[in-house]
Design an enzyme around this catalytic site. Sequence first.
Site, PDB file in Angstrom:
ATOM      1  N   GLU A 196      12.171  19.437 -23.603  1.00 47.68           N
ATOM      2  CA  GLU A 196      11.365  19.721 -22.399  1.00 47.68           C
ATOM      3  C   GLU A 196      11.902  20.951 -21.672  1.00 47.68           C
ATOM      4  OE1 GLU A 196       8.598  18.213 -21.405  1.00 47.68           O
ATOM      5  OE2 GLU A 196       8.595  16.196 -22.276  1.00 47.68           O
TER       6      GLU A 196
ATOM      7  N   HIS B 293      10.346  11.194 -27.606  1.00 49.18           N
ATOM      8  CA  HIS B 293       9.299  11.991 -26.942  1.00 49.18           C
ATOM      9  C   HIS B 293       9.627  13.488 -26.940  1.00 49.18           C
ATOM     10  CE1 HIS B 293       6.164  13.211 -24.209  1.00 49.18           C
ATOM     11  NE2 HIS B 293       7.081  13.753 -23.412  1.00 49.18           N
TER      12      HIS B 293
ATOM     13  N   ARG C 105      -1.524  22.380 -13.915  1.00 45.71           N
ATOM     14  CA  ARG C 105      -0.486  21.399 -14.247  1.00 45.71           C
ATOM     15  C   ARG C 105      -0.528  21.034 -15.733  1.00 45.71           C
ATOM     16  NH1 ARG C 105       1.934  16.375 -10.687  1.00 45.71           N
ATOM     17  NH2 ARG C 105       3.347  15.629 -12.309  1.00 45.71           N
TER      18      ARG C 105
ATOM     19  N   HIS D 111       2.180  14.113 -28.958  1.00 40.35           N
ATOM     20  CA  HIS D 111       1.659  12.754 -28.754  1.00 40.35           C
ATOM     21  C   HIS D 111       1.065  12.195 -30.043  1.00 40.35           C
ATOM     22  CE1 HIS D 111       1.267  13.235 -24.103  1.00 40.35           C
ATOM     23  NE2 HIS D 111       2.431  12.730 -24.450  1.00 40.35           N
TER      24      HIS D 111
ATOM     25  N   ASN E 287       2.008  20.432 -20.386  1.00 39.83           N
ATOM     26  CA  ASN E 287       1.800  19.674 -21.627  1.00 39.83           C
ATOM     27  C   ASN E 287       1.879  20.545 -22.868  1.00 39.83           C
ATOM     28  OD1 ASN E 287       1.486  17.168 -20.408  1.00 39.83           O
ATOM     29  ND2 ASN E 287      -0.620  17.638 -19.866  1.00 39.83           N
TER      30      ASN E 287
ATOM     31  N   ARG F 174       0.822  -1.233   0.000  1.00 35.68           N
ATOM     32  CA  ARG F 174       0.000   0.000   0.000  1.00 35.68           C
ATOM     33  C   ARG F 174       0.846   1.269   0.000  1.00 35.68           C
ATOM     34  NH1 ARG F 174      -3.433  -3.046   3.528  1.00 35.68           N
ATOM     35  NH2 ARG F 174      -5.143  -3.854   2.282  1.00 35.68           N
TER      36      ARG F 174
ATOM     37  N   HIS G 122       2.527  18.986 -26.224  1.00 33.02           N
ATOM     38  CA  HIS G 122       2.302  17.545 -26.103  1.00 33.02           C
ATOM     39  C   HIS G 122       1.092  17.054 -26.909  1.00 33.02           C
ATOM     40  CE1 HIS G 122       5.273  17.905 -22.970  1.00 33.02           C
ATOM     41  NE2 HIS G 122       5.220  16.624 -22.677  1.00 33.02           N
TER      42      HIS G 122
ATOM     43  N   LYS H  61       8.716  23.422 -12.578  1.00 31.73           N
ATOM     44  CA  LYS H  61       7.801  22.284 -12.439  1.00 31.73           C
ATOM     45  C   LYS H  61       7.298  22.193 -11.002  1.00 31.73           C
ATOM     46  CE  LYS H  61       6.566  17.671 -13.494  1.00 31.73           C
ATOM     47  NZ  LYS H  61       6.703  16.525 -14.345  1.00 31.73           N
TER      48      LYS H  61
ATOM     49  N   GLU I  75      -3.276  17.659 -11.238  1.00 36.00           N
ATOM     50  CA  GLU I  75      -3.674  18.129 -12.575  1.00 36.00           C
ATOM     51  C   GLU I  75      -5.171  18.364 -12.725  1.00 36.00           C
ATOM     52  OE1 GLU I  75      -1.255  16.603 -15.761  1.00 36.00           O
ATOM     53  OE2 GLU I  75      -2.797  17.088 -17.219  1.00 36.00           O
TER      54      GLU I  75
ATOM     55  N   LYS J 144       4.102  11.717 -10.863  1.00 31.51           N
ATOM     56  CA  LYS J 144       3.310  10.898 -11.789  1.00 31.51           C
ATOM     57  C   LYS J 144       4.044   9.578 -11.979  1.00 31.51           C
ATOM     58  CE  LYS J 144       0.709  14.220 -14.557  1.00 31.51           C
ATOM     59  NZ  LYS J 144       0.540  14.826 -15.899  1.00 31.51           N
TER      60      LYS J 144
HETATM   61  N1  GLY Z   1       5.006  15.576 -17.498  1.00 30.72           N
HETATM   62  C1  GLY Z   1       3.891  16.357 -17.155  1.00 30.72           C
HETATM   63  C2  GLY Z   1       3.559  16.332 -15.706  1.00 30.72           C
HETATM   64  O1  GLY Z   1       4.312  15.805 -14.916  1.00 30.72           O
HETATM   65  O2  GLY Z   1       2.533  16.817 -15.331  1.00 30.72           O
END
Ligand code: GLY
Length: 373
Positions: free
Chosen positions: A188, A269, A244, A255, A248, A124, A251, A230, A240, A146
């Site tokens: 990035e 990427h 947040r 993507h 992107n 957990r 992106h 960030k 998000e 993430k």
């Molecule tokens: N890579 C985008 C984020 O971490 O929100």
Amino acid sequence: MSAIATVHVPLGERAYDIKIGPGLLNHAGAQIRPLLARSRVAVITDETVAKLHLATLRDGLAADGIDMVSLALPPGEATKSWACLGQAVEWLLENRVERWDVVIALGGGVIGDLAGFAAAILRRGVRFVQIPTTLLAQVDSSVGGKTGINSPLGKNLIGAFHQPGLVLADTAVLGTLTARDFLSGYGEVVKYGLLGDAAFFTWLEKVGPDLAAGDMAARIEAVRRSCQMKADIVVRDETEQGDRALLNLGHTFGHALEAATGYSDRLLHGEGVAVGCALAFEVSAKMGLCAQEDPSRVRAHLRDMGMKVDLADISGDLPDADGLLDLMGQDKKVMDGQLRFILARGIGDAFLTADVPRDIVRSVLAEAQAMQK
Ligand code: GLY
């Protein structure tokens, strides 16, 4: 150890530091020691990174009396799968990783996402430390919590928010990357300037080529500033719900291009993000949101750096404008079937909007396609 920069991520009881500088691997034990309940850690890495950096990490931990066990998974995006996640979790259990132990993710974004997710669900939730070894992972994926794996239905569709307890971004390790991988991560870095800090973008225009050539002070500052931006965004919007999504920028297009090229070597990427940023500025200019010169300035910097800028820079055939628009329909930002884009009012001033006429996106893509012919 030479100068180490620190970015603090103030998330209450989930707060942590990002340490940035050369030689952190060699001193990993001293950095990680305060997190440990006992002198033992479990490291998840990939076979490529293991050959390059695992012995240094082992020595760096041993210097502080910390033992490690390690699991090296195959390199590549295919590792972000249920099968490898199961393998990692069972391995952690077999090695008796307990609730108070620490898992270390040593590698790029794939390993960080997979090991972080394994740590999130093991017993957990156990704590984990990110040791990102690519520029892309140092400035983006290792920060912000993430974690996850891919589904056959799409990338990153299975996962959890699970913040690391510490991030060690050893900038000396970046010297082992190929020029292409380094520049992909740089996509990035540029994104941060474009989305929220015009002065940072201007600085990158000046020092970018030196930074790519190995200027360590410039590399540390680029990683520090990116992580600080960030961290600021993640603290405002950890899961998000709003801001947040600004991360992107580039992106939605990126993507779609990655999907169109089968997530293959044709487009990495960060390369897709860079091309996507240029396209997002083209759309913004066409909608009268930013100055006409802004997209040219974005493209000029990417060109100076020797990066992919236009669709013509991507080898092989691509779908037509409508085909690319269909691929964008799979984007995670789609809400109630409506495409949402990150656009810009200028360099350093991005915002999220659903108010983008499909015809404008189609015409920007069609013009980009025409340049390809
Ligand atoms: N890579 C985008 C984020 O971490 O929100």
